[in-house]
Design an enzyme around this catalytic site. Structure first.
Site, short mmCIF file in Angstrom:
data_model
loop_
_atom_site.label_atom_id
_atom_site.label_comp_id
_atom_site.label_asym_id
_atom_site.label_seq_id
_atom_site.Cartn_x
_atom_site.Cartn_y
_atom_site.Cartn_z
CG ASN A 42 -1.95 -1.08 1.20
OD1 ASN A 42 -2.25 -1.66 0.15
ND2 ASN A 42 -2.49 -1.40 2.37
N GLY A 206 -6.17 9.91 12.90
CA GLY A 206 -7.31 9.76 12.01
C GLY A 206 -7.93 11.09 11.65
CB ALA A 210 -0.78 13.46 11.85
CG ASP A 237 -0.70 1.03 5.00
OD1 ASP A 237 0.03 1.02 6.01
OD2 ASP A 237 -1.43 0.07 4.68
#
Length: 275
Positions: A42, A206, A210, A237
């Site tokens: 990914n 999420g 971050a 990812d």
């Protein structure tokens, strides 16, 4: 141009998007898809989409699932071994309403990655998916790759991968130190706790964005709003790939923003690769 070597899993994901909450012991209507996945693949896919020169090191079987696991990797230099004895890794992914996912992984050939499978490591960054370090079968290859990258002067980035198995590995970070960058999500950061002694750490929250820190400075990045979260599979990812596309030669704020843009694309579709 940034050049990244990614070491990690290639999987086929059996993704079941539930119409309602899971009815344990009964039936739950779902839309089921067979899609390419795996933490390493990914990241490599999203990096290639971002225009980064990227090499993927991993292992798949010789079965009918291998071409599925290897799809969606246009532009990636594939240093992938075909394993005649182990099946291609498979992961059952249950996606609840709202996009939260639960995974049931069978590593298959991923856990047979061997030191002999490693190509010469050249580039700016080695990024290792934590699954390769958490599983005993592939751990030696992953640790050897980190050692060789360190000797070659490459920066080393690690995504711890999953909070549940991390709880059973109290020396996860001590085993791989020193590294340059750690990319845990919030749950993984809690599990690692006092283990974290890394020059740069990015904690993924999420929808809440971050946070990057080097122990002296801290930069907070916002998530990119989306109309609907369909599937969070592979969002971490995608974020890692966006961040790494800028990180070696850019500012933390720009890297966080690039990560957020990739993650926002990831959660609006079923599956973990950019179409």
């Amino acid at each position: 141009m940034t050049k990244v070597v990614v070491l990690g899993d290639l999987n086929v994901d059996v993704v079941a998007v539930q119409s309602t909450s899971l009815a344990l012991g009964s039936d739950t209507a779902a839309r089921v898809s067979l899609l390419p996945g795996g933490g390493g693949a990914n990241v490599a896919s999203w990096l290639a989409k971002a225009g980064v020169e990227v090499t993927l090191v991993g292992r798949v079987g010789t079965d009918a699932l291998a071409p599925v696991a290897l799809s969606g990797l246009d532009g990636v230099d594939l240093q992938v071994v075909r394993d005649p004895e182990h099946a291609t890794g498979t992961c059952v992914v249950l996606v609840a309403p709202g996009g939260e996912r639960t995974m049931l992984p069978d590593p298959g050939a991923n856990d047979a990655l061997a030191v002999e499978d490693l190509p010469p490591l050249e580039g700016d960054v080695l990024h290792v998916s934590g699954y390769a370090l958490l599983r005993p079968g592939s751990r030696s290859a992953a640790l050897t790759a980190i050692e060789r990258a360190r000797e070659a002067g490459m920066k080393i980035s690690v995504d711890p991968a999953s909070s549940a198995p991390l709880g059973n590995d109290p020396v996860f970070l001590q085993r791989i130190a020193p590294i340059d960058l750690l990319l845990p999500n919030a749950d993984e950061a809690v599990v690692l706790g006092p283990q974290i002694d890394v020059p740069e750490v990015v904690v993924k929250f999420g929808a809440n964005g971050a946070r990057w820190t080097n122990g002296v400075e801290t930069v907070v990045g916002r998530a990119v709003p989306v109309d609907e979260v369909v599937d969070t599979t592979g969002a971490g990812d995608a974020f890692a790939a966006g961040f790494l596309s800028v990180w070696p030669h850019g500012m933390a704020a720009d890297a966080l923003a690039a990560g957020a843009r990739c993650a926002a694309k990831a959660v609006t579709r079923v599956g973990s690769r950019d179409a």
